[in-house]
Design an enzyme around this catalytic site. Sequence first.
Site, short mmCIF file in Angstrom:
data_model
loop_
_atom_site.label_atom_id
_atom_site.label_comp_id
_atom_site.label_asym_id
_atom_site.label_seq_id
_atom_site.Cartn_x
_atom_site.Cartn_y
_atom_site.Cartn_z
N HIS A 30 13.01 28.42 82.33
CA HIS A 30 12.19 28.08 83.19
C HIS A 30 12.92 28.24 84.65
O HIS A 30 12.73 29.22 85.72
CB HIS A 30 11.36 26.66 83.76
CG HIS A 30 10.45 25.95 82.38
ND1 HIS A 30 9.95 24.97 81.87
CD2 HIS A 30 8.93 26.88 82.66
CE1 HIS A 30 9.48 24.57 81.49
NE2 HIS A 30 8.34 25.81 81.98
N GLY A 49 5.38 22.47 83.49
CA GLY A 49 6.31 21.71 84.09
C GLY A 49 7.00 21.10 82.54
O GLY A 49 7.18 22.12 82.13
N MET A 84 14.02 27.99 74.50
CA MET A 84 13.74 26.63 75.07
C MET A 84 12.60 26.67 75.12
O MET A 84 11.71 27.52 75.03
CB MET A 84 14.47 26.84 75.48
CG MET A 84 16.18 26.45 76.05
SD MET A 84 16.69 26.20 76.99
CE MET A 84 18.47 26.43 76.75
#
Length: 281
Positions: free
Chosen positions: A37, A31, A184
């Site tokens: 992602h 998450g 990131m």
Amino acid sequence: MINVTAILETRANVRAARQAGKKIGFVPTMGALHDGHMALVREAKRRCDFVAASIFVNPTQFGPNEDFARYPRTFDADQWKLEAEGVDLLFAPSVEEMYPAGATTFINVDGIGDRLDGRSRPGHFRGVATVVAKLFHIMDPDIAFFGQKDAAQLAVIKRMVRDLMLPVEIAVVPIVREKDGLAMSSRNTYLSPEERRQATVLSRALRKVEKSYLNGEQDSAHLISVARKVFSEEPSVKVDYVEVIEADTLEAVPSAKNGTLVAVAAFIGKTRLIDNLLLNA
Ligand code: PAF
């Protein structure tokens, strides 16, 4: 998007997709989703007909003094992002669902699992390998998508898949960076504005190593010293490791060639960040 928390229901949905002739893609996550992602999801959408993602902050991959409790949890926003990218199924189990009471079976990838982050974070890759194997058993994907950013994790998972003959292809997606080069990471949200500035030292060090390699320098000790010199310009950043290694085994190599991995980890304040690059002239 089908939203499920139970293993049985996940299996039933994935099985139905497979029976309909669909190729299954899987993107495992913890998450706190960012563009890195989303690049995994987009690649899964491009290559597969049915894309499943998971969100599970896996307790067994965190050490006792690490950030499990404060790891960013942004479930609602994550769900919308996955839905917007056209993910077909989101599996977000509880800890009890993934680790039934009394669970004592773990997977150790000896050697590789103790290098790099495995050395700095004892037990980390035992937790990663175990949860990823469980997720693969639940999802039974044709292809699973992982980011190059976690290079050591990638080596551990590839070796586990090979050793245990798991019928899944591991697809690797390149690192997604902020405009200033910072890779990131969900942990970037921990950084204060000053730490956020300092954090670019990881990618700056890697770029300098790359430049040196492109200028003909192959000696690993020298390349490591190039990176350490860049780190020394940010005295409050604590280097965990700078390694020049073989990407599949994570073993140090005396001299670099195309395909050699340069991996770094450093603490910016309390936040531990990692980054890497594959040398390629
Ligand atoms: O890379 C991650 O987010 C995690 O380590 C993974 C692969 C989802 C396992 O918990």
